[in-house]
Design a protein around this motif. Structure first.
Motif, PDB file in Angstrom:
ATOM      1  N   GLU A   1      -0.424 -23.330  29.315  1.00 11.01           N
ATOM      2  CA  GLU A   1      -0.091 -23.949  30.638  1.00 11.01           C
ATOM      3  C   GLU A   1       0.452 -25.375  30.292  1.00 11.01           C
ATOM      4  N   LEU A   2      -0.103 -26.183  29.908  1.00 15.28           N
ATOM      5  CA  LEU A   2       0.345 -27.680  29.502  1.00 15.28           C
ATOM      6  C   LEU A   2       1.694 -27.424  28.750  1.00 15.28           C
TER       7      LEU A   2
ATOM      8  N   GLU B   1       4.195 -30.993  28.635  1.00 18.27           N
ATOM      9  CA  GLU B   1       3.386 -31.716  28.413  1.00 18.27           C
ATOM     10  C   GLU B   1       2.552 -31.260  27.166  1.00 18.27           C
TER      11      GLU B   1
ATOM     12  N   SER C   1      -5.178 -22.846  29.227  1.00 18.60           N
ATOM     13  CA  SER C   1      -4.880 -24.292  29.692  1.00 18.60           C
ATOM     14  C   SER C   1      -3.892 -24.894  28.819  1.00 18.60           C
ATOM     15  N   VAL C   2      -3.844 -24.804  27.170  1.00 20.37           N
ATOM     16  CA  VAL C   2      -3.013 -25.457  26.616  1.00 20.37           C
ATOM     17  C   VAL C   2      -1.718 -24.680  26.645  1.00 20.37           C
TER      18      VAL C   2
ATOM     19  N   VAL D   1      -0.463 -33.856  25.866  1.00 20.80           N
ATOM     20  CA  VAL D   1      -1.636 -33.540  26.850  1.00 20.80           C
ATOM     21  C   VAL D   1      -2.277 -32.059  26.177  1.00 20.80           C
ATOM     22  N   ALA D   2      -1.508 -31.236  25.731  1.00 14.48           N
ATOM     23  CA  ALA D   2      -1.788 -29.946  25.390  1.00 14.48           C
ATOM     24  C   ALA D   2      -2.483 -30.291  24.209  1.00 14.48           C
TER      25      ALA D   2
ATOM     26  N   GLU E   1       5.680 -28.512  20.020  1.00  9.29           N
ATOM     27  CA  GLU E   1       5.501 -27.221  21.123  1.00  9.29           C
ATOM     28  C   GLU E   1       4.934 -26.027  20.134  1.00  9.29           C
TER      29      GLU E   1
END
Length: 105
Positions: A49-50, A55, A46-47, A58-59, A25
């Motif tokens: 938020e993931l 996640e 979006s990244v 997925v990010a 992260e």
């Protein structure tokens, strides 16, 4: 023959040790900071938020696919961060090999 102290064995070793201490992260967040403003769409949001949703895999996949799709050149250091994040999570992100590295960065 004497062994060099760990602190002076070379940049590769030092960078590897710094990366080992970071979470996927954190590595992805550092990448986003370096890429601030690079995307014209909502990729950054979006990244983030993931990452907030737990996640990171997925990010990372989203970030790498968007870098490739938009042909955004990145530094070697940034690519190394993305590779390290994938390795920590034991993920194979195919787009990483297609990232455009700008050696002048």
């Amino acid at each position: 023959m004497s062994r060099k102290p760990e602190a002076i064995q070379g940049n590769h070793y030092c960078i590897s040790k710094m990366i080992e201490k970071k979470t996927p992260e954190k590595l992805i967040e550092l990448a986003l900071m370096e890429l601030a403003g690079a995307f014209a769409d909502d990729t950054e949001t979006s990244v983030y938020e993931l990452l907030s949703a737990g996640e990171p895999g997925v990010a990372l996949e989203l970030l790498c696919s968007q870098l490739v799709e938009h042909e955004i050149p990145i530094s070697c250091r940034l690519k190394n961060r993305l590779v390290a994040a994938a390795n920590i999570m034991c993920l194979e992100v195919g787009e990483i090999r297609d990232l455009r590295v700008d050696s002048s960065k």
